[in-house]
Structure formats: structure tokens, C-alpha cells
Design an enzyme around this catalytic site. Structure first.
Site, mmCIF file in Angstrom:
data_model
loop_
_atom_site.group_PDB
_atom_site.id
_atom_site.type_symbol
_atom_site.label_atom_id
_atom_site.label_comp_id
_atom_site.label_asym_id
_atom_site.label_seq_id
_atom_site.Cartn_x
_atom_site.Cartn_y
_atom_site.Cartn_z
ATOM 1 N N GLY A 57 0.794 -1.263 -0.056
ATOM 2 C CA GLY A 57 -0.035 0.215 0.112
ATOM 3 C C GLY A 57 0.847 1.083 0.063
ATOM 4 O O GLY A 57 1.883 1.396 0.401
ATOM 5 N N HIS A 222 0.001 0.885 9.706
ATOM 6 C CA HIS A 222 -1.128 1.357 9.366
ATOM 7 C C HIS A 222 -2.298 1.920 10.339
ATOM 8 O O HIS A 222 -3.347 2.011 10.049
ATOM 9 C CB HIS A 222 -1.902 0.178 8.402
#
Length: 579
Positions: A57, A222
Site C-alpha cells: 500500500g 497502518h
């Protein structure tokens, strides 16, 4: 939910725009058409060598595209923010390097379910097409003391695996050898993070909440929860807690930090930590490791794998022998890899002895002598005044500066107090002012320290041959002239010069024969205070305030207020001794 502010064109396009921006500024990287994939521009040079692909990501920049280059990654596949990349893009990247003539492809993947699934599916499809592809999953998280079914999360240590694999590929190692070597390196590595704040994905609010006095230990990149929350403590204690946790025998994901071990240390900014704090943490980590008898072979300090704007830091430790250090030291053109010194951190001298000062020509007056005691009392009054004004001056400074004027003057006051407690006062006024100038230049800091140092150094000159009231008036003029010459300000510019020049105007009366010091000084102080108050109606012509729109402020200038307060303290100190 309050959405966080981001400098993006659009939320959906932020990952594409960020990758395109990196490519636009780096001729050594190119985009793969139709995909969020970045590759080396010189793909022809990987012919006969193993290609290395990584990714995941977006939001972890400079990971992973910043590590594309000779001696590191061949390419990366980026997903949306905190989202695994598409299988089709991963497969396209594998096809691109295979068609360029690579001797096999290694996928370096952080241990997250989405990344494992998508990279794994692309691997199987590529193998079905005849490509020679293998995958290494990196899990370096040392947060959890018991093994989780999902395994250890992939964190900043992945960057070291990029480097080791890249050096091996550049040296011509086979795919099987690279897999073996990086798997061994990944097993000798651990990472632990700590955060003072959450992060926020574009278009969303914070990923979690932290109280002002709390920090999160062991969180992911995250914004995933860590292993525990702690109260804020000094940086040294935080670093010790992190290293204790990472090396605890009861931790199933521990790093074996035995005395004599040699490590590569990575101090990684998670995105929003100031570099001042990063330096504090880095120094604490080196000291703590060395106190345990661990040799820090190399230290990397910077932002290597971030979590957007998270104010936090992670520590990575890689147990490294000389062979592994050779791979870490190997050259690379990747823009995000630091220019490391190829020498150990531990075992070198870190302090250069200061040059010796020249001989002192004037003898100090013995402590307790009348003149010495008078000066001491005046200086003590000045110091106590400045310490009492610290918060008021800071508040005035917040309107136009960085809010530290009071703290800066308080730092000077404490330095003078310490000097008074340790050192007999100089005999001559000229030597006194010169000594104070050196002290403030060294201890006060900032532009204020330089300005006071200039003033005192220049003011000392007229006092070298005499010290009558007229000489003190001349000293004031000399100090002001030096401040104007080098500082660039003038009366009316809303600075401390407004107070000083108003006082100097009155002090000229001391040049008349038979002038009485205290009445003249009292008038000078009144003029300085009036001038300081009048600065609130002035347009700033110098200093930080001059950069403010309209540059007209409603409060008096803190520097002018401080200068008037110093003069008031000198007057009161002299009056208390003449009563």
C-alpha cells in the site's frame, strides 16, 4: 468524524500522483503504462541478474519506490493508501522484468494478509506462464511476545532486506542463493515502533485516538493497535523500554542482543516526528545498546518506512556479521538509501577537545570585595527579573515569533546565575562585559544571544581605559551602534533597539560634569519603558514580526520589553545599595 487536511488533488488519485511525482523528479525511474508500477529506467542492465520486486500500500513513502535503483529494487507495485496492490499490476511488473531478460524474479513482500494473497496469486499466474519467480515474506515485528497465527508483521526491517537482496543480485547471485541469504537475514532481525499520535488516510479522520499524556507501544505501520499504552516519559526511558521489550527472553519474536553482538540499527521516523526528536531517540538508542555491550556496526537515521504523518519512531535491529555488513555497505543508486559511512558507530571518538583559551591578562577581584559585591547584586537582580518575566515574554512573542523570547532570556539568566556561583567577578568593567558577551553567545543562543553578545562586546571598548558615568554612556552608544550595524534594525522598527535608544538618549546627560548617575538612569529607564510600550503601535521593520501580513501587532515587542526590564533591574539593584 473530522477529516484531516491533506495536500492532495483528490483522494482517489493521491497514490498515483505521489508515484508520478517521484518519477518526474528521478530520471532513473519510469512508470509502467496502465499500472501503478515503477521500474528502473535501465531495465536492460538487469539482463542475466535476478530482478527484485516489492511493494504494498501507498502511504509508507519513501517505501517502496524510493529504493528502486542499481543495488536495490528493480521495481515496485503500489496499491492505494494502506491497500495491497492489484494482482494484475504485480503480474505486469513480473512480465516486464522477465521480458527484459532477468535471471528470475524475487518478490519481497511484507507480512500482511492482502500483500501475501495478491503477490502470491500473481506469482502463481507468472509461473503458469513459465516465469521463474519466488517470494520472500518479511515479518520483523517484535511487538507480540507470543506467536500469532498470522505471524509477525512486516515493518521497516523490510528495507534492509531490499538492500541485502539488491547487493546480492548486483553481485550476480542466483535466485536460490538470494532467497536463502535474505531469509536468514530476516530471521535475525526485529522492529518495534512507538507513536505519539495517530495517522489519517486521505479523506478520513485519525486511525485511533491517544490522550495528550499517552503513547502507543508496538503499533503497526497502518495505525493498528500496539501491545500497550504508556504514559509519556523521557526519551531515554522510552528507548530503554523498547529495547528491553525487543530483547526480552520471554518474547517469542525477540532479537538475541547478547553482549558482544554486532547490529545494524535503523532509527525510522514514522512520518511526523521532528528531526530534533529523531536525533534524541537515535542518541539514546546507541547509548543504550552500547551500555549492554552491543556493538553498533552501522546506524541509519531518517524516514525509511513511514505511516503517513504519524508522529512516531521505530527501531530496527539486524544482527550482522562482516559478510552481511558488506552487503549493507555495497553501493546503490536508490535515492532513499542514505550515504552511510562504512565504519562502525561503536568504538570511535565522538568529541573533539575544545581549543584552549588565550591567557587572561586581568586578575579577578576577590569575591566579597565592595565593587565585586555591588556588581554581583545588580546581576542577580537582572537574572531574577528575567526569570520572572519568562511566561510574559513568551506570550508576547507568540504573536510575531516562535514564542520563545522569554525562554531564551531565562536561559541567559540561568547561565549568568551559574557563572556567578562558580566564578569570581572580573576586576574591570570592560572585562566584565566581555566575559558576559562570551557567556551569552555560548549559552543564550538564537538571534538574541548574538545581539546581546554584539552589544556587550562593543560596549566593553569605551570602558577599557576608564569607567566613570560618561564612559558608561559611551559604552551604551557603542553597543547600540554595533547592533544597528550588524543586525540591520533601527529605532522605529519594533525591536529592542527602541528601548535601548530611548535610554541612551537620556544617558547622554552623564557626559556633563558632575552628573548624578541614579537620577539620570531613572529617567533613562522611564524612557525605555515608554518606548517599549509604544512598540505595540509600530509596524515591524525587522525581525520575525516583519514577515507577518500587515506587520502591525497589538502587543508590545518582547525584545523591547525585555531590554527595558533589564535596565529597570540595573537601576533597582543600584538603588538598593545606595539606600
Amino acid at each position: 468524524m473530522q477529516v484531516s487536511k491533506k495536500l492532495v488533488n483528490s483522494v482517489p488519485g493521491s497514490a498515483d500522483d505521489a508515484l508520478a511525482g517521484l518519477v518526474a523528479c528521478n530520471p532513473a525511474i519510469q512508470l509502467l503504462q496502465g499500472h501503478r508500477v515503477a521500474l528502473r529506467s535501465d531495465l536492460e542492465n538487469i539482463r542475466g541478474r535476478v530482478a527484485l520486486l516489492s511493494g504494498g500500500g501507498s502511504g509508507h513513502e519513501p517505501a517502496h519506490a524510493g529504493y528502486i535503483g542499481k543495488g536495490m529494487l528493480t521495481g515496485v507495485v503500489a496499491g492505494a493508501v494502506f491497500t495491497s496492490p492489484a494482482v494484475g499490476s504485480i503480474l505486469a511488473a513480473i512480465r516486464a522484468v522477465t521480458q527484459a531478460g532477468s535471471a528470475g524474479t524475487l518478490l519481497i513482500v511484507k507480512n500482511y494478509t492482502g500483500d501475501r494473497l495478491n503477490f502470491g496469486l500473481a506469482l502463481e499466474q507468472a509461473r503458469a506462464e513459465g516465469a521463474d519467480v519466488q517470494m520472500v515474506v518479511v515479518g520483523d515485528d517484535s511487538a507480540f511476545t507470543t506467536q500469532k497465527k498470522a505471524g509477525r508483521r512486516g515493518l521497516c526491517g523490510t528495507v534492509l532486506i531490499h538492500k541485502v537482496a539488491g547487493a546480492l543480485s548486483e553481485a550476480g547471485a542466483s535466485l536460490e542463493e538470494i532467497v536463502r541469504r535474505v531469509t536468514a537475514a530476516a530471521g535475525a532481525m526485529g522492529t518495534l515502533g512507538v507513536s505519539l499520535s495517530p495517522c489519517s488516510v486521505p479523506g478520513s479522520g485519525p486511525t485511533f485516538q491517544l490522550a495528550q499524556d499517552e503513547l502507543e507501544l508496538g503499533l503497526g505501520i497502518h495505525g493498528e493497535a500496539g501491545v500497550r499504552r504508556m504514559k509519556m516519559v523521557p526519551a531515554d526511558e522510552i528507548v530503554k523500554t523498547m529495547l528491553d521489550h525487543m530483547s526480552s527472553p520471554s518474547n517469542a519474536s525477540r532479537v538475541a542482543l547478547e553482549p558482544g553482538a554486532s547490529v545494524v540499527l535503523v532509527v525510522n521516523n514514522l512520518g511526523g516526528l521532528s528531526f530534533l526528536e529523531l536525533g534524541v531517540v537515535a542518541g539514546a538508542a546507541v547509548r543504550c545498546l552500547e551500555d549492554r555491550g552491543v556493538r553498533v556496526a552501522r546506524a541509519l537515521v531518517g524516514a525509511f518506512m513511514t505511516a503517513l504523518e504519524m508522529a512516531g519512531v521505530s527501531l530496527t535491529l539486524l544482527l550482522a556479521d562482516d559478510e552481511l555488513l558488506g552487503l549493507i555497505d555495497a553501493k546503490t543508486t536508490a535515492v532513499a538509501w542514505p550515504n552511510l559511512a562504512r565504519v562502525p558507530v561503536t568504538g570511535r571518538s565522538r568529541v573533539l577537545a575544545a581549543p584552549e583559551e588565550g591567557p587572561t591578562v586581568e586578575e579577578p577581584v576577590p569575591a566579597g570585595a565592595p565593587a565585586s559585591q555591588q556588581v554581583r547584586l545588580v546581576l542577580e537582580r537582572v537574572c531574577s527579573t528575567l526569570l520572572g518575566l519568562q511566561e510574559e515574554l513568551n506570550e508576547l512573542d507568540r504573536a510575531a515569533g516562535d514564542g520563545d523570547c522569554g525562554s531564551t532570556h531565562a536561559r541567559a539568566a540561568r547561565a549568568i546565575q551559574e557563572w556567578l556561583n562558580l566564578t569570581p567577578l572580573p576586576a574591570r568593567p570592560s572585562q566584565l562585559l566581555s566575559t558576559l558577551a562570551r557567556l551569552l553567545l555560548e549559552k543564550m543562543g538564537g538571534s538574541s544571544g548574538a545581539l546581546y553578545g554584539l552589544f556587550l562586546t562593543a560596549a566593553a571598548q569605551p570602558l577599557q581605559s576608564r569607567s566613570d558615568p560618561a564612559a558608561w554612556a559611551a559604552a551604551m552608544e557603542a553597543g547600540i551602534e554595533a547592533m544597528q550595524r550588524y543586525g540591520g534594525a533601527a529605532p522605529g522598527d519594533r525591536t529592542m533597539l527602541d528601548s535601548l535608544c530611548a535610554a541612551a538618549e537620556e544617558l547622554r546627560a552623564l557626559q556633563a560634569p558632575g552628573a548624578n548617575l541614579l537620577p539620570v538612569l531613572a529617567k533613562a529607564v522611564q524612557s525605555a519603558e515608554a518606548a517599549a510600550e509604544s512598540t505595540k503601535n509600530m509596524e515591524a521593520g525587522a525581525g520575525r514580526a516583519s514577515y507577518i501580513s500587515s506587520a502591525r501587532l497589538e502587543l508590545p515587542d518582547p525584545g523591547a520589553v525585555a531590554a527595558a526590564a533589564i535596565l529597570r533591574a540595573v537601576l533597582e539593584g543600584l538603588q538598593s545599595q545606595s539606600a
